[in-house]
Design a protein around this motif. Structure first.
Motif, short mmCIF file in Angstrom:
data_model
loop_
_atom_site.label_atom_id
_atom_site.label_comp_id
_atom_site.label_asym_id
_atom_site.label_seq_id
_atom_site.Cartn_x
_atom_site.Cartn_y
_atom_site.Cartn_z
N GLN A 1 0.84 -1.20 0.00
CA GLN A 1 0.00 0.00 0.00
C GLN A 1 0.88 1.25 0.00
O GLN A 1 0.62 2.19 -0.74
CB GLN A 1 -0.91 0.04 1.23
CG GLN A 1 -1.93 -1.05 1.29
CD GLN A 1 -2.88 -1.00 0.10
OE1 GLN A 1 -2.72 -1.79 -0.82
NE2 GLN A 1 -3.81 -0.09 0.08
N ASP A 2 1.93 1.22 0.84
CA ASP A 2 2.86 2.35 0.93
C ASP A 2 3.48 2.63 -0.42
O ASP A 2 3.56 3.77 -0.88
CB ASP A 2 4.00 2.03 1.92
CG ASP A 2 3.54 2.31 3.34
OD1 ASP A 2 2.39 2.75 3.49
OD2 ASP A 2 4.33 2.05 4.26
N LEU A 3 3.92 1.52 -1.03
CA LEU A 3 4.59 1.63 -2.33
C LEU A 3 3.64 2.21 -3.37
O LEU A 3 3.99 3.12 -4.12
CB LEU A 3 5.06 0.24 -2.76
CG LEU A 3 6.18 0.24 -3.77
CD1 LEU A 3 7.47 0.61 -3.06
CD2 LEU A 3 6.33 -1.13 -4.41
N GLU A 4 2.39 1.68 -3.35
CA GLU A 4 1.41 2.16 -4.32
C GLU A 4 1.15 3.65 -4.12
O GLU A 4 1.04 4.39 -5.08
CB GLU A 4 0.10 1.38 -4.16
CG GLU A 4 0.06 0.19 -5.12
CD GLU A 4 -1.12 -0.70 -4.89
OE1 GLU A 4 -2.17 -0.23 -4.43
OE2 GLU A 4 -0.97 -1.91 -5.17
N LYS A 5 1.10 4.05 -2.83
CA LYS A 5 0.85 5.46 -2.52
C LYS A 5 2.00 6.31 -3.07
O LYS A 5 1.79 7.34 -3.70
CB LYS A 5 0.74 5.64 -1.01
CG LYS A 5 -0.22 6.75 -0.64
CD LYS A 5 -0.47 6.76 0.83
CE LYS A 5 -0.47 8.19 1.30
NZ LYS A 5 -0.06 8.36 2.65
N LYS A 6 3.23 5.80 -2.82
CA LYS A 6 4.41 6.55 -3.27
C LYS A 6 4.42 6.65 -4.80
O LYS A 6 4.69 7.70 -5.36
CB LYS A 6 5.68 5.86 -2.79
CG LYS A 6 6.09 6.34 -1.42
CD LYS A 6 7.40 5.76 -1.01
CE LYS A 6 7.54 5.89 0.50
NZ LYS A 6 8.23 4.80 1.11
N VAL A 7 4.10 5.50 -5.44
CA VAL A 7 4.09 5.48 -6.91
C VAL A 7 3.05 6.48 -7.41
O VAL A 7 3.30 7.25 -8.35
CB VAL A 7 3.79 4.05 -7.43
CG1 VAL A 7 3.49 4.07 -8.93
CG2 VAL A 7 4.95 3.13 -7.14
N GLU A 8 1.88 6.48 -6.73
CA GLU A 8 0.81 7.40 -7.14
C GLU A 8 1.27 8.85 -7.01
O GLU A 8 1.09 9.66 -7.94
CB GLU A 8 -0.38 7.17 -6.21
CG GLU A 8 -1.70 7.21 -6.94
CD GLU A 8 -2.80 6.72 -6.04
OE1 GLU A 8 -3.33 7.54 -5.28
OE2 GLU A 8 -3.08 5.50 -6.07
N GLU A 9 1.91 9.16 -5.85
CA GLU A 9 2.38 10.53 -5.62
C GLU A 9 3.41 10.91 -6.69
O GLU A 9 3.36 11.99 -7.27
CB GLU A 9 3.03 10.63 -4.24
CG GLU A 9 2.01 10.73 -3.12
CD GLU A 9 2.66 10.54 -1.75
OE1 GLU A 9 1.91 10.37 -0.80
OE2 GLU A 9 3.92 10.54 -1.67
N ARG A 10 4.33 9.96 -6.91
CA ARG A 10 5.41 10.21 -7.86
C ARG A 10 4.84 10.40 -9.27
O ARG A 10 5.26 11.28 -10.00
CB ARG A 10 6.35 9.00 -7.82
CG ARG A 10 7.73 9.20 -8.26
CD ARG A 10 8.66 9.78 -7.18
NE ARG A 10 9.88 10.22 -7.85
CZ ARG A 10 10.08 11.44 -8.26
NH1 ARG A 10 9.18 12.38 -8.04
NH2 ARG A 10 11.20 11.77 -8.89
#
Ligand code: ADP
Length: 508
Positions: free
Chosen positions: A246-255
């Motif tokens: 989830q964290d990774l997905e959030k980071k990817v989304e932000e990025r």
């Protein structure tokens, strides 16, 4: 002897004989009776023995029935345990694991009460995760009992041993106290020991007194607690992975969002640049055309004969204007292709012929430098679907550069080969090469490497930018491989004819 006394004598003898005979018969009867008695006695003994054996058989039968009953119970318990193991191992939620343990499973194992506690570091206490067979007020009092005896239960968990009403060793808390507080007559406590996250213990008990707790029961509960521990570990690992994902997905989304914004910004800047180049080029073209026009009129001596030095300067003006017109045209083309204003007029073309025509055009330069040329285009790479004029410009630029940067008597090779729906062309020279850090930059407008050739030969640094735009407008790619001093290979791909049958836009 008279006859009467003779008779008497005879009677006497006969009587005596009779008595003797009778005595003998009596004696034999007595002996027979003795034998019968003996037989009777031995018969009685055998009967007693048989009676004993019958009793033994009956006792054994009862024992066997009992064992069978116990075995049946064990099998039921094992089946139930297996079902329970499957149930708790098919969920990855900690709460759900405990929720799946219910009374029916416990009863099959021989218990009707169970409690599960996990140690919470943050709160520094045990928290209740499972309660079967207990009312809320009962669990509350057990919880406060645990609060006052935390050390005992923590040590028990640490020891990884089972504690039960069968345990012989005296413990800090007598088992009788546990029976009283937990309201049971037999119990087993086994650790919940997942490798991941907090540990705890499982308590199972029964109020029944008719069946006795056995070592087998202890083993069953140990198996159950191990399975619970494993299920908890799986759930926690899953949660950890899930959270990380989830964290990774959030980071990817932000990025991605940041990149989208940056891309939009780049697009805006690029459009501004293209618009600027386009308008400047247009503005330049008009005065350039008139400069060139006047120079031509003057050179044609339509306004009077020319002094040789004036002619020389006019020719220079004419040449420079040509270069400027060329540059302005390239710039305009780049900006027009970039903005999608120039559509590639793709048609079926013969690659071999295109290359041959360009080589004819550049034959003078090739000869001047005495360059050894090799061309290898196999027939399956002939058919390309391209805009002829634009691809001719690509070859003129790339072969022109190869000639420009290759020294006298160098070598240039032009190879082509088919790769699925594309044709790859490689143009290799034995020139000065391009340093690694410049290999991406040379495809940008106005970028020129600072090398001895460039110091002598003029150039605007627009050729490769134009080439890249044309290749990409055909749906292809261009790249370079080179080491300084070792020459360079420019490679690019073009659409093959076959792939465009039935769909004229695929090549774009
Ligand atoms: P120009 O040739 O007008 O400078 P280009 O865009 O065609 O502009 O090329 C940009 C730069 O890339 C050149 O200045 C040169 O430094 C480098 N370059 C291009 N082709 C070659 C080559 N075949 N060998 C070495 N350097 C090259």
């Amino acid at each position: 002897m008279s006859s009467s006394s003779y008779l008497l004598y005879l009677v006497g003898i006969m009587s005596t004989a009779t008595v003797i005979l009778l005595a003998m018969v009596l004696l034999s009867k007595i002996q027979e009776l003795k034998r019968i008695k003996l037989t009777l006695e031995s018969l009685k003994k055998s009967l007693d023995e048989m009676d004993e054996q019958a009793k033994l058989i009956m006792r054994t039968d009862i024992e066997l029935n009992k064992t069978q009953e116990n075995l049946d119970k064990k099998i039921t318990a094992l089946y139930s345990l297996q079902r329970l193991a499957r149930l708790i191992s098919t969920t990855l939620q900690e709460e759900e694991i405990f929720r799946r343990i219910d009374l029916s499973h416990l009863e099959d194992i021989g218990f009707e009460k169970a409690l599960g506690f996990l140690w919470r570091d943050k709160e520094n206490k045990f928290s209740l995760s499972l309660a079967v067979g207990y009312a809320e007020n009962e669990t509350k009092s057990i919880e406060s009992f645990l609060d006052t005896h935390q050390e005992f239960f923590l040590d028990l968990i640490k020891s990884e041993k089972t504690f039960s009403s069968l345990s012989l060793a005296s413990s800090r808390i007598p088992k009788e106290d546990i029976m009283r507080i937990f309201k049971v007559n037999s119990f087993v406590i086994a650790g919940l020991l997942p490798k991941e996250g907090s540990k705890g213990f499982l308590f199972v008990g029964t109020e029944r007194t008719d069946t006795l707790l056995t070592e087998g029961d202890e083993e069953l509960i140990t198996i159950l607690s191990n399975q619970l521990g494993q299920a908890l570990e799986n759930a926690r690992l899953f949660e950890k992975t899930w959270n990380a994902q989830q964290d990774l997905e959030k980071k990817v989304e932000e990025r991605t969002h940041e990149l989208t914004l940056a891309l939009e910004e780049v697009k805006k800047i690029s459009k501004r640049k293209t618009d600027f180049i386009s308008s400047v080029s247009h503005e330049l073209r008009t005065p350039l055309t008139s400069i060139k026009g006047y120079a031509s009129i003057l050179l044609a001596e339509k306004l009077g004969p020319l002094q040789p030095e004036i002619r020389e300067r006019l020719e220079k003006i004419n040449r420079h204007s040509d270069e400027l017109v060329h540059m302005v045209n390239d710039l305009l083309d780049i900006s027009r292709i970039e903005s999608g204003k120039v559509a590639m007029k793709q048609e079926d073309q013969n690659l071999k012929k295109i290359v041959q025509d360009v080589l004819d055009l550049l034959s003078v330069q090739l000869k001047e430098k005495n360059i050894e040329l090799s061309v290898d285009i196999p027939p399956d790479a002939y058919a390309v679907f391209v805009d002829l004029n634009q691809i001719v410009r690509v070859f003129i630029n790339l072969i022109g550069n190869a000639i420009k940067f290759t020294p006298y008597q160098g070598k240039i090779s032009i190879l082509a080969h088919k790769i699925e729906r594309r044709v790859q062309v490689d143009i290799t020279d034995t020139g000065c090469g391009i340093p690694k850090e410049a290999q991406e930059l040379i495809f940008e407008e106005f970028y020129r490497v600072d090398n001895p050739v460039n110091q002598q030969v003029k150039g605007a640094g627009l050729g490769l930018a134009l080439v890249k735009h044309i290749i990409e407008a055909h749906g292809g790619k261009i790249w370079v491989k080179s080491s300084p001093g070792m020459g360079a290979t420019f490679s690019f791909t073009l659409p093959r004819t076959e792939e465009n049958y039935g769909d004229k836009n695929i090549g774009r």
